[in-house]
Design an enzyme around this catalytic site. Structure first.
Site, PDB file in Angstrom:
ATOM      1  N   TYR A 149       0.851  -1.205   0.000  1.00 58.77           N
ATOM      2  CA  TYR A 149       0.000   0.000   0.000  1.00 58.77           C
ATOM      3  C   TYR A 149       0.879   1.244   0.000  1.00 58.77           C
ATOM      4  CZ  TYR A 149      -3.370   3.399   2.020  1.00 58.77           C
ATOM      5  OH  TYR A 149      -4.159   4.502   2.280  1.00 58.77           O
ATOM      6  N   LYS A 153       1.189   3.989  -3.049  1.00 60.17           N
ATOM      7  CA  LYS A 153       0.871   5.403  -2.821  1.00 60.17           C
ATOM      8  C   LYS A 153       2.096   6.290  -3.095  1.00 60.17           C
ATOM      9  CE  LYS A 153      -3.514   5.593  -1.431  1.00 60.17           C
ATOM     10  NZ  LYS A 153      -4.538   6.559  -1.859  1.00 60.17           N
TER      11      LYS A 153
HETATM   12  N1  NAD Z   1      -8.984   7.178   6.459  1.00 64.74           N
HETATM   13  C1  NAD Z   1      -7.692   7.328   6.650  1.00 64.74           C
HETATM   14  O1  NAD Z   1      -7.215   7.322   7.779  1.00 64.74           O
HETATM   15  C2  NAD Z   1      -6.759   7.531   5.480  1.00 64.74           C
HETATM   16  C3  NAD Z   1      -5.402   7.718   5.783  1.00 64.74           C
HETATM   17  C4  NAD Z   1      -4.528   7.905   4.732  1.00 64.74           C
HETATM   18  C5  NAD Z   1      -4.972   7.949   3.434  1.00 64.74           C
HETATM   19  N2  NAD Z   1      -6.291   7.769   3.172  1.00 64.74           N
HETATM   20  C6  NAD Z   1      -6.707   7.797   1.760  1.00 64.74           C
HETATM   21  O2  NAD Z   1      -7.926   8.504   1.628  1.00 64.74           O
HETATM   22  C7  NAD Z   1      -8.702   7.935   0.582  1.00 64.74           C
HETATM   23  C8  NAD Z   1     -10.100   7.633   1.081  1.00 64.74           C
HETATM   24  O3  NAD Z   1     -10.017   6.666   2.119  1.00 64.74           O
HETATM   25  P1  NAD Z   1     -11.220   6.331   3.108  1.00 64.74           P
HETATM   26  O4  NAD Z   1     -10.655   6.230   4.463  1.00 64.74           O
HETATM   27  O5  NAD Z   1     -12.359   7.235   2.855  1.00 64.74           O
HETATM   28  O6  NAD Z   1     -11.555   4.843   2.667  1.00 64.74           O
HETATM   29  P2  NAD Z   1     -12.866   4.237   1.962  1.00 64.74           P
HETATM   30  O7  NAD Z   1     -12.595   2.790   1.761  1.00 64.74           O
HETATM   31  O8  NAD Z   1     -14.068   4.587   2.746  1.00 64.74           O
HETATM   32  O9  NAD Z   1     -12.886   4.998   0.570  1.00 64.74           O
HETATM   33  C9  NAD Z   1     -12.325   4.498  -0.616  1.00 64.74           C
HETATM   34  C10 NAD Z   1     -13.409   4.538  -1.674  1.00 64.74           C
HETATM   35  O10 NAD Z   1     -12.846   4.163  -2.928  1.00 64.74           O
HETATM   36  C11 NAD Z   1     -13.732   3.252  -3.557  1.00 64.74           C
HETATM   37  N3  NAD Z   1     -12.937   2.450  -4.496  1.00 64.74           N
HETATM   38  C12 NAD Z   1     -12.033   1.486  -4.205  1.00 64.74           C
HETATM   39  N4  NAD Z   1     -11.516   0.969  -5.335  1.00 64.74           N
HETATM   40  C13 NAD Z   1     -12.114   1.633  -6.366  1.00 64.74           C
HETATM   41  C14 NAD Z   1     -12.005   1.559  -7.774  1.00 64.74           C
HETATM   42  N5  NAD Z   1     -11.172   0.699  -8.368  1.00 64.74           N
HETATM   43  N6  NAD Z   1     -12.761   2.391  -8.517  1.00 64.74           N
HETATM   44  C15 NAD Z   1     -13.630   3.278  -7.942  1.00 64.74           C
HETATM   45  N7  NAD Z   1     -13.776   3.381  -6.597  1.00 64.74           N
HETATM   46  C16 NAD Z   1     -13.025   2.570  -5.817  1.00 64.74           C
HETATM   47  C17 NAD Z   1     -14.354   2.462  -2.433  1.00 64.74           C
HETATM   48  O11 NAD Z   1     -15.567   1.821  -2.780  1.00 64.74           O
HETATM   49  C18 NAD Z   1     -14.549   3.565  -1.386  1.00 64.74           C
HETATM   50  O12 NAD Z   1     -15.796   4.205  -1.555  1.00 64.74           O
HETATM   51  C19 NAD Z   1      -7.930   6.723   0.066  1.00 64.74           C
HETATM   52  O13 NAD Z   1      -7.205   7.101  -1.080  1.00 64.74           O
HETATM   53  C20 NAD Z   1      -6.969   6.413   1.201  1.00 64.74           C
HETATM   54  O14 NAD Z   1      -5.799   5.800   0.744  1.00 64.74           O
HETATM   55  C21 NAD Z   1      -7.195   7.545   4.170  1.00 64.74           C
END
Ligand code: NAD
Length: 323
Positions: A149, A153
């Site tokens: 991951y 990224k």
């Molecule tokens: N929540 C955290 O603490 C955190 C920390 C660091 C980075 N992030 C980043 O923030 C972003 C959002 O994360 P989140 O926490 O809301 O997670 P989440 O899983 O709720 O959101 C990810 C979304 O992407 C969608 N998705 C996955 N694969 C896909 C694809 N191939 N095509 C279209 N949609 C797709 C999923 O259905 C989901 O709705 C991500 O990029 C994640 O890496 C989140």
């Protein structure tokens, strides 16, 4: 403005969609509903300025269609959560690499500015107190699936950087530290909703490892306006920002706070990392952001603390009317 949110049915994406609609924008959500859910957007479904497109960011045709005429794209779609990455490593790697390049290429063709949601994971095992954007990455073996991951990224960041330098794409990279709040699911390994769900079910809270590892939790409603402010600020284009709350808490202390807040008598059990994630799992002792750069750029300053976060998650879980 016409704005695309990939991953808009997810945890952060749905809050971002809500915020962008509240600003008067037209929003197109592209999501494959793998970890996101339509429920997250239910309260917005009657809004005529919202269009939800089911599909993958790896599908160049759908991405191109969504981005046609767009002014901005927030690329949040990704395979996330330790359990997701460990259970479906190859598929996750493809989503996180191919998906991002597909969105970058389409944004470049559309002339849309683009925010890439990256992660504090890219710092890997660097445990500096106050990680800054220019700090080195310390990453484990590429053969340890856990790091795939972070690797994906990091390459996404490089892709975004190169699209900015070589193609003039206006990009902002944001490294999110643990972002939490209502709508986050614990199903894929996120600790706060997992603990709250366990406490509400009267089950002991499972603390992985010693519990002495610490993390910093930032409320999603502190993060979302910052995403928009950064992409709207031309001075931020072509660069990278940490976004998080610098206040650390150990996982054991977090578990106790959840027990107190929920009034659960269930207690805590410790589970060795190997049992939770399989043999050879590597974790870091702490991960603390230095967000000086975002503070200087847009006045970023998280206003909500851990108790606000826990109250918000609890209210979400116990809402009388399901979302
Ligand atoms: N929540 C955290 O603490 C955190 C920390 C660091 C980075 N992030 C980043 O923030 C972003 C959002 O994360 P989140 O926490 O809301 O997670 P989440 O899983 O709720 O959101 C990810 C979304 O992407 C969608 N998705 C996955 N694969 C896909 C694809 N191939 N095509 C279209 N949609 C797709 C999923 O259905 C989901 O709705 C991500 O990029 C994640 O890496 C989140």
């Amino acid at each position: 403005m016409r704005v695309v949110v990939t991953g808009g049915a997810g945890f952060i994406g749905s809050h971002l969609t809500e915020y962008l609609l509240s600003l008067g924008h037209e929003v197109i959500v592209l999501d494959d509903f793998s970890t996101g859910t339509a429920r997250n957007l239910r309260a917005l479904s009657a809004n005529p300025r919202l269009t939800v497109v089911p599909g993958s960011v790896c599908d160049a045709t759908i991405v191109e269609t969504c981005l046609a005429g767009a002014d901005a794209v927030y690329h949040l779609a990704a395979a996330v959560g330790v359990f997701t990455i460990l259970d479906r490593t190859l598929e996750s790697l493809r989503t996180n690499l191919t998906g991002t390049e597909t969105v970058l290429a389409a944004a470049s063709r559309a002339g849309a500015r683009m925010l890439l949601a990256s992660t504090s994971e890219i710092y890997g095992k660097n445990t500096a107190m106050g990680l800054r954007e220019e700090d080195d990455r310390i990453i484990g073996s590429p053969l340890k699936n856990r790091w795939s991951y972070a690797e994906a990224k990091a390459l996404d960041e490089t892709f975004a950087h190169l699209y900015a330098v070589e193609k003039g794409l206006r990009t902002v990279i944001v490294r999110l530290f643990n972002t939490v709040g209502p709508r986050q699911t614990g199903r894929y390994g996120m600790v706060v909703p997992r603990f709250v769900d366990q406490a509400l079910a009267g089950k002991p809270l499972t603390v992985f490892g010693t519990g002495q590892q610490s993390r910093c939790f930032c409320h999603v409603l502190d993060v979302v306006p910052a995403l928009v402010a950064l992409l709207e600020d031309e001075r931020a284009h072509g660069t990278v920002f940490n976004l998080g709350n610098p206040e650390p808490v150990t996982i054991e202390e977090l578990a106790h706070r959840v027990l107190v807040r929920t009034g659960s008598p269930a207690g805590i059990v410790r589970v060795p990392y190997e049992q939770a994630y399989g043999p050879g799992y590597e974790d870091m002792e702490r991960r603390v952001p230095d967000c000086t750069k975002a503070k200087q750029a847009i006045g970023f300053q998280p206003a909500r603390g851990l108790d606000d976060i826990l109250d918000g998650v609890l209210a979400d879980r116990t809402a009388a009317v399901p979302r």
